[in-house]
Design a protein around this motif. Sequence first.
Motif, short mmCIF file in Angstrom:
data_model
loop_
_atom_site.label_atom_id
_atom_site.label_comp_id
_atom_site.label_asym_id
_atom_site.label_seq_id
_atom_site.Cartn_x
_atom_site.Cartn_y
_atom_site.Cartn_z
N ILE A 126 67.18 44.95 40.49
CA ILE A 126 66.13 45.69 39.79
C ILE A 126 65.11 44.65 39.34
N PRO A 127 64.11 44.36 40.18
CA PRO A 127 63.12 43.34 39.81
C PRO A 127 62.30 43.79 38.60
N GLN A 128 61.56 42.85 38.03
CA GLN A 128 60.63 43.21 36.97
C GLN A 128 59.59 44.17 37.50
N TRP A 129 59.12 45.07 36.62
CA TRP A 129 58.11 46.04 37.01
C TRP A 129 56.99 46.02 35.97
N PRO A 130 55.91 46.76 36.13
CA PRO A 130 54.77 46.66 35.21
C PRO A 130 55.12 46.96 33.75
N ARG A 131 54.32 46.37 32.85
CA ARG A 131 54.47 46.56 31.41
C ARG A 131 53.15 47.01 30.79
N ASP A 132 53.25 47.57 29.59
CA ASP A 132 52.03 47.96 28.90
C ASP A 132 51.41 46.76 28.20
N TRP A 156 45.74 58.11 28.93
CA TRP A 156 46.86 57.43 28.30
C TRP A 156 47.00 56.00 28.80
N VAL A 157 47.05 55.81 30.13
CA VAL A 157 47.31 54.47 30.68
C VAL A 157 46.12 53.53 30.52
N THR A 158 44.95 54.04 30.17
CA THR A 158 43.81 53.16 29.90
C THR A 158 43.63 52.92 28.40
N SER A 159 44.50 53.50 27.58
CA SER A 159 44.43 53.27 26.14
C SER A 159 44.99 51.88 25.83
N PRO A 160 44.57 51.26 24.72
CA PRO A 160 45.03 49.89 24.42
C PRO A 160 46.48 49.81 23.98
N ASN A 161 47.06 50.90 23.49
CA ASN A 161 48.44 50.88 23.01
C ASN A 161 49.10 52.20 23.41
N TRP A 162 49.94 52.14 24.45
CA TRP A 162 50.52 53.38 25.00
C TRP A 162 51.45 54.08 24.01
N VAL A 163 52.20 53.31 23.24
CA VAL A 163 53.12 53.91 22.28
C VAL A 163 52.35 54.66 21.20
N ARG A 164 51.36 54.00 20.61
CA ARG A 164 50.58 54.66 19.55
C ARG A 164 49.82 55.86 20.09
#
Length: 204
Positions: A174-180, A113-121
């Motif tokens: 609450i600092p910024q955290w990673p994004r997809d 999942w996390v290595t896919s190009p679009n996590w939502v899709r």
Amino acid sequence: MARTVASAEELDRLRSIIVLRDGEVLAEHRFNGGPRLDRPVNIKSASKSVLSALAGIAIERGVLSGVDQPVVTVFSADAPSDPDPRLERLTLGNLLSMQAGIERTSGQYYGRWVTSPNWVRYALSRPFVAEPGGAMLYSTGNSHLVSAMLTRASGRSTHEPAQDWLAEPLDISIPQWPRDGQGVYFGGNDMLMSPRAMARFGEL
């Protein structure tokens, strides 16, 4: 309390403990080289609880319509071209309760999942292995879909309501955290909060 702290100190993986009662700090301790109690750290899957709180506030403020809101009302463009009919019945509440019914994106499925190009899709394209609202299937992808719903419905990044609705009122960071890859803040993992901030959130 002393016995509790002494027992906690024996847990090798425990880094800190804070005990609050009615707003009063009864104990604050660091263990095993843990960071300062006001230093933001990765809170891992406790992020899911924060995302759930943000979803509740979004419902209260009319950003999201409610736990019965169908997911496809926000993700129609990201749904598979020939979707399982059950996708139409998938709701925000199903995501929050881990009863989406779609194949998990945690455990053995997490890496793909996390290595896919679009996590939502990718999450929306998983096959159904249970009925929506049925069996509890723990999946970080569900929480990420909640983050994406917040982003789409509000027109703002998930970090912005996290600041406005939680961080500022609670006087925490609450600092910024990673994004997809599409810029959606990771829902369900890798948020950053300090032990003291987590205690304030827990008390809330």
